[in-house]
Design a protein around this motif. Sequence first.
Motif, PDB file in Angstrom:
ATOM      1  N   ARG A  58      61.484  19.108  16.999  1.00 61.87           N
ATOM      2  CA  ARG A  58      60.671  19.493  18.148  1.00 61.87           C
ATOM      3  C   ARG A  58      59.190  19.564  17.756  1.00 61.87           C
ATOM      4  NH1 ARG A  58      62.464  24.853  21.107  1.00 61.87           N
ATOM      5  NH2 ARG A  58      63.354  24.909  19.046  1.00 61.87           N
ATOM      6  N   MET A  59      58.907  20.113  16.565  1.00 63.46           N
ATOM      7  CA  MET A  59      57.520  20.197  16.106  1.00 63.46           C
ATOM      8  C   MET A  59      56.937  18.806  15.887  1.00 63.46           C
ATOM      9  SD  MET A  59      55.004  22.140  15.506  1.00 63.46           S
ATOM     10  CE  MET A  59      55.846  23.695  15.601  1.00 63.46           C
ATOM     11  N   ILE A  60      57.734  17.877  15.339  1.00 61.65           N
ATOM     12  CA  ILE A  60      57.256  16.504  15.137  1.00 61.65           C
ATOM     13  C   ILE A  60      56.935  15.852  16.473  1.00 61.65           C
ATOM     14  CG2 ILE A  60      57.983  14.210  14.373  1.00 61.65           C
ATOM     15  CD1 ILE A  60      59.476  15.600  12.089  1.00 61.65           C
ATOM     16  N   VAL A  61      57.789  16.065  17.470  1.00 60.81           N
ATOM     17  CA  VAL A  61      57.542  15.490  18.798  1.00 60.81           C
ATOM     18  C   VAL A  61      56.265  16.070  19.395  1.00 60.81           C
ATOM     19  CG1 VAL A  61      58.417  15.386  21.159  1.00 60.81           C
ATOM     20  CG2 VAL A  61      59.940  14.909  19.250  1.00 60.81           C
ATOM     21  N   TYR A  62      56.077  17.393  19.281  1.00 63.91           N
ATOM     22  CA  TYR A  62      54.858  18.014  19.805  1.00 63.91           C
ATOM     23  C   TYR A  62      53.621  17.462  19.116  1.00 63.91           C
ATOM     24  CZ  TYR A  62      57.671  21.564  22.221  1.00 63.91           C
ATOM     25  OH  TYR A  62      58.542  22.216  23.046  1.00 63.91           O
ATOM     26  N   LEU A  63      53.683  17.315  17.788  1.00 65.03           N
ATOM     27  CA  LEU A  63      52.535  16.787  17.056  1.00 65.03           C
ATOM     28  C   LEU A  63      52.260  15.330  17.412  1.00 65.03           C
ATOM     29  CD1 LEU A  63      53.105  18.387  13.543  1.00 65.03           C
ATOM     30  CD2 LEU A  63      51.377  18.997  15.246  1.00 65.03           C
ATOM     31  N   LEU A  64      53.309  14.553  17.634  1.00 62.42           N
ATOM     32  CA  LEU A  64      53.143  13.159  18.039  1.00 62.42           C
ATOM     33  C   LEU A  64      52.471  13.062  19.405  1.00 62.42           C
ATOM     34  CD1 LEU A  64      53.725  10.166  17.449  1.00 62.42           C
ATOM     35  CD2 LEU A  64      55.925  10.476  18.583  1.00 62.42           C
ATOM     36  N   ILE A  65      52.917  13.871  20.343  1.00 62.73           N
ATOM     37  CA  ILE A  65      52.310  13.870  21.675  1.00 62.73           C
ATOM     38  C   ILE A  65      50.853  14.304  21.593  1.00 62.73           C
ATOM     39  CG2 ILE A  65      52.356  15.009  23.927  1.00 62.73           C
ATOM     40  CD1 ILE A  65      55.439  15.055  23.647  1.00 62.73           C
ATOM     41  N   LEU A  66      50.581  15.340  20.798  1.00 58.92           N
ATOM     42  CA  LEU A  66      49.209  15.815  20.628  1.00 58.92           C
ATOM     43  C   LEU A  66      48.330  14.730  20.008  1.00 58.92           C
ATOM     44  CD1 LEU A  66      47.352  18.284  20.924  1.00 58.92           C
ATOM     45  CD2 LEU A  66      47.992  18.897  18.597  1.00 58.92           C
ATOM     46  N   ALA A  67      48.854  14.007  19.015  1.00 60.68           N
ATOM     47  CA  ALA A  67      48.089  12.930  18.385  1.00 60.68           C
ATOM     48  C   ALA A  67      47.823  11.795  19.362  1.00 60.68           C
ATOM     49  CB  ALA A  67      48.838  12.422  17.161  1.00 60.68           C
ATOM     50  N   LEU A  68      48.795  11.464  20.177  1.00 59.93           N
ATOM     51  CA  LEU A  68      48.592  10.400  21.169  1.00 59.93           C
ATOM     52  C   LEU A  68      47.529  10.791  22.190  1.00 59.93           C
ATOM     53  CD1 LEU A  68      52.278   9.280  21.803  1.00 59.93           C
ATOM     54  CD2 LEU A  68      50.495   8.008  20.632  1.00 59.93           C
ATOM     55  N   VAL A  69      47.572  12.026  22.666  1.00 62.07           N
ATOM     56  CA  VAL A  69      46.582  12.490  23.624  1.00 62.07           C
ATOM     57  C   VAL A  69      45.196  12.531  22.974  1.00 62.07           C
ATOM     58  CG1 VAL A  69      45.842  14.500  24.980  1.00 62.07           C
ATOM     59  CG2 VAL A  69      48.229  13.770  25.020  1.00 62.07           C
ATOM     60  N   ALA A  70      45.124  13.016  21.739  1.00 67.10           N
ATOM     61  CA  ALA A  70      43.838  13.057  21.033  1.00 67.10           C
ATOM     62  C   ALA A  70      43.303  11.657  20.801  1.00 67.10           C
ATOM     63  CB  ALA A  70      43.990  13.798  19.712  1.00 67.10           C
ATOM     64  N   GLY A  71      44.175  10.724  20.500  1.00 58.27           N
ATOM     65  CA  GLY A  71      43.737   9.331  20.302  1.00 58.27           C
ATOM     66  C   GLY A  71      43.185   8.726  21.580  1.00 58.27           C
ATOM     67  N   ILE A  72      43.769   9.075  22.709  1.00 56.09           N
ATOM     68  CA  ILE A  72      43.275   8.534  23.982  1.00 56.09           C
ATOM     69  C   ILE A  72      41.956   9.197  24.360  1.00 56.09           C
ATOM     70  CG2 ILE A  72      43.742   8.491  26.469  1.00 56.09           C
ATOM     71  CD1 ILE A  72      46.727   8.164  25.729  1.00 56.09           C
TER      72      ILE A  72
END
Length: 57
Positions: free
Chosen positions: A40-54
């Motif tokens: 769950r933490m990996i998924v949250y970090l992945l989503i956060l990284a994608l949003v930050a990248g955009i």
Amino acid sequence: MGGSNGAAQDPTAYIVPARRVRLRPPANDNRAPLGWRVRRMIVYLLILALVAGIVFI
């Protein structure tokens, strides 16, 4: 319409318990297994990284 009184009622019409309305799940002492928490933490970090990248690129 036949059947018992309970069968004649609309199954979608029911009272929602108050705990479903709250945003937090009901409190209990049972923690999720470590593997689930890590995933769950990996998924949250992945989503956060994608949003930050955009946002920042």
